[in-house]
Write an enzyme that holds these catalytic residues in place. Sequence first.
Site, short mmCIF file in Angstrom:
data_model
loop_
_atom_site.label_atom_id
_atom_site.label_comp_id
_atom_site.label_asym_id
_atom_site.label_seq_id
_atom_site.Cartn_x
_atom_site.Cartn_y
_atom_site.Cartn_z
N LYS A 179 90.47 79.51 -38.23
CA LYS A 179 91.16 79.39 -39.53
C LYS A 179 90.14 78.97 -40.58
O LYS A 179 89.72 77.82 -40.65
CB LYS A 179 92.29 78.36 -39.48
CG LYS A 179 93.15 78.50 -40.75
CD LYS A 179 93.84 77.23 -41.16
CE LYS A 179 93.14 76.38 -42.18
NZ LYS A 179 92.83 76.98 -43.48
N GLU B 253 83.11 67.52 -37.67
CA GLU B 253 81.93 67.45 -38.53
C GLU B 253 82.45 67.12 -39.92
O GLU B 253 83.06 67.97 -40.56
CB GLU B 253 81.19 68.80 -38.56
CG GLU B 253 80.58 69.21 -37.25
CD GLU B 253 79.34 68.43 -36.87
OE1 GLU B 253 78.95 67.51 -37.62
OE2 GLU B 253 78.77 68.73 -35.81
N GLU C 187 81.89 60.27 -51.31
CA GLU C 187 81.29 61.61 -51.35
C GLU C 187 81.81 62.39 -52.57
O GLU C 187 83.01 62.57 -52.73
CB GLU C 187 81.68 62.37 -50.07
CG GLU C 187 80.97 63.70 -49.94
CD GLU C 187 81.43 64.48 -48.72
OE1 GLU C 187 82.64 64.58 -48.49
OE2 GLU C 187 80.55 65.02 -48.02
N CYS D 299 77.49 68.92 -46.93
CA CYS D 299 77.81 67.65 -46.27
C CYS D 299 76.56 66.80 -46.15
O CYS D 299 76.65 65.58 -46.10
CB CYS D 299 78.42 67.93 -44.92
SG CYS D 299 77.43 69.07 -43.94
P1 NAD Z 1 89.13 70.01 -45.98
O1 NAD Z 1 89.19 68.92 -44.95
O2 NAD Z 1 90.00 69.91 -47.15
O3 NAD Z 1 89.49 71.41 -45.28
C1 NAD Z 1 88.78 71.88 -44.16
C2 NAD Z 1 89.66 72.84 -43.40
O4 NAD Z 1 90.72 72.12 -42.79
C3 NAD Z 1 90.33 73.91 -44.26
O5 NAD Z 1 90.33 75.12 -43.54
C4 NAD Z 1 91.74 73.37 -44.43
O6 NAD Z 1 92.69 74.36 -44.67
C5 NAD Z 1 91.96 72.71 -43.09
N1 NAD Z 1 92.96 71.65 -43.07
C6 NAD Z 1 93.28 70.79 -44.06
N2 NAD Z 1 94.24 69.92 -43.63
C7 NAD Z 1 94.51 70.25 -42.35
C8 NAD Z 1 95.40 69.72 -41.36
N3 NAD Z 1 96.21 68.70 -41.61
N4 NAD Z 1 95.39 70.28 -40.13
C9 NAD Z 1 94.58 71.30 -39.85
N5 NAD Z 1 93.74 71.85 -40.75
C10 NAD Z 1 93.70 71.33 -41.98
O7 NAD Z 1 87.60 70.14 -46.37
P2 NAD Z 1 86.97 71.08 -47.51
O8 NAD Z 1 87.32 70.48 -48.83
O9 NAD Z 1 87.28 72.50 -47.24
O10 NAD Z 1 85.41 70.91 -47.24
C11 NAD Z 1 84.64 69.91 -47.81
C12 NAD Z 1 84.41 68.79 -46.84
O11 NAD Z 1 83.82 69.29 -45.64
C13 NAD Z 1 83.45 67.75 -47.36
O12 NAD Z 1 83.94 66.45 -47.10
C14 NAD Z 1 82.19 67.98 -46.56
O13 NAD Z 1 81.36 66.87 -46.42
C15 NAD Z 1 82.73 68.46 -45.26
N6 NAD Z 1 81.71 69.24 -44.54
C16 NAD Z 1 81.14 68.72 -43.42
C17 NAD Z 1 80.14 69.42 -42.76
C18 NAD Z 1 79.49 68.88 -41.51
O14 NAD Z 1 78.95 69.67 -40.77
N7 NAD Z 1 79.53 67.59 -41.25
C19 NAD Z 1 79.73 70.64 -43.24
C20 NAD Z 1 80.32 71.14 -44.40
C21 NAD Z 1 81.32 70.43 -45.03
#
Ligand code: NAD
Length: 496
Positions: free
Chosen positions: A179, A254, A389, A288
């Site tokens: 997803k 992650e 962040e 990230c």
């Molecule tokens: P997000 O957590 O809002 O969404 C990530 C994914 O999770 C999306 O596909 C979203 O639809 C899904 N999602 C949201 N709520 C959910 C739930 N309750 N159950 C299941 N799935 C759900 O994150 P974002 O805004 O898309 O991305 C940015 C964040 O990602 C930042 O905090 C960044 O630091 C982090 N990030 C981490 C890494 C790493 O490798 N550590 C890499 C890239 C981004």
Amino acid sequence: MTEQLEKYQMHIGGQAIDPASGEWFESYNPYTGKPWALIPRGGKEDVERAVAAASEAFETGEWPSLTPTARGALLRRLGDLIAEKAERLAEIEVRDNGKLIAEMGGQLRYLPQWYYYFGGLADKIEGAVIPIDKPGMFNYTRHEPLGVIAAISPWNSPLLLTSWKLAPALAAGNTMVVKPSEYTSASMLELVKLIEAAGFPKGVVNVITGFGPEVGEPLVAHPKVAKVAFTGGEMGGQAVYQQAAKGLKPVTLELGGKSPNIVFDDAVIDDAVKGAISGIFAATGQTCIAGSRLLVQESIHNEFMDKLVSFASQAQMGDPRSVDTQVGPVTTQPQYNKVLDYIQVAKDEGASCVLGGGPASRPECGDGWFVEPTIFDNVTNDMRIAQEEVFGPVLSVIRFKDEDEAVAIANDILYGLAAGVWTQSIKRAITVSNRIRAGTVWVNTYRAVSYMSPFGGYKRSGLGRENGQEAIREYLQTKSVWISTSDEVPNPFVMR
Ligand code: NAD
């Protein structure tokens, strides 16, 4: 004339499928601020269909009977196809995400390596023969796949971060339901066409699109999902972890970071300036691993800041499709607003804004969601701008006196994803790297990642590791097999 929107379908059981809801939502081009594609709005029914397809593909048919070598060959073929179609994939990601074509070109050239590397590992998953301490008994271990893996990814680097999950999970013999983020689903819907073309059996990789609560949640909760591999924000990570706990499922998380990039007074200043820039302004700070807390030793602070501000002020903004652009737009409108809110927070907290500090209204930025590269000086580590962040082109500069203070500030944070250390002293490079509580430390460089080297967070930055040989173990479970070779019939009332 209005542009015709590209209409995508989901991918379930080897077929392009419309969502059960019959609804689509718009995906925006952050450079123009306008929609360019329609993404299927998935829901629970689509989750059911996708998990059923993945589960069937795991249990029966061609996939479970493939040899590991044949699995590896499929992964390598996929790597080849990605290399062939790199330009098209890069173009989609630039349009959907606003990533720079220069960055995407590099990422796409490198991406096949994940499939080659893990394809190579597929037939090196070896168990052991245990020299068991019981006469008349033969014991060995097998490392087996888990089943259906749910892979949930964020918007900032869709293809790369999903590949970090796909390649090891498939090499290990699992099947998958992916997803992507609702903001950037298009590239995954393109990639799955290549997965199909590579010859993976139907149902091995399924892609469903939509919003977290509508698709992500039921996917994580589905009883036939064996593990969740999630990359995203802290709140999403917590929700996934809680939901997975109800089903006692393992997770890889992650999550976010607020990484310290530490410049000591014995560093090569010009290199460190470039390292600071790459830490926060590359990918518009939407990574990230952004080095968003720049720790600068007091004795070089003024000289360093002059050079840093001068360098950053020359960064070229504009069309992400141009190879000369260095800072692109923020990917989503909510994120754009969030970055601007944090800039206000920093100003209210009393940090000194020495560069940028608001939306970019340069003509080359058009109607896109652009924020000026922003640097705050005189930040203290207790400020929100130092602790939270931002995920955008906003740098907080904190001064320190000596090594102990630098390490204390670096570690005084809930996160632990990455860190940078700039020094010419080998002793300092090693001791400071050891003392920093983070999953990755770069010395005299920043933002280097590879399929070969484990990546993941300490503290609230996550659980588990992606990349490197460790990653494949995240998608395996160990079985111990006992075989009696004895003619003796043992006493059935006593443990053997
Ligand atoms: P997000 O957590 O809002 O969404 C990530 C994914 O999770 C999306 O596909 C979203 O639809 C899904 N999602 C949201 N709520 C959910 C739930 N309750 N159950 C299941 N799935 C759900 O994150 P974002 O805004 O898309 O991305 C940015 C964040 O990602 C930042 O905090 C960044 O630091 C982090 N990030 C981490 C890494 C790493 O490798 N550590 C890499 C890239 C981004």
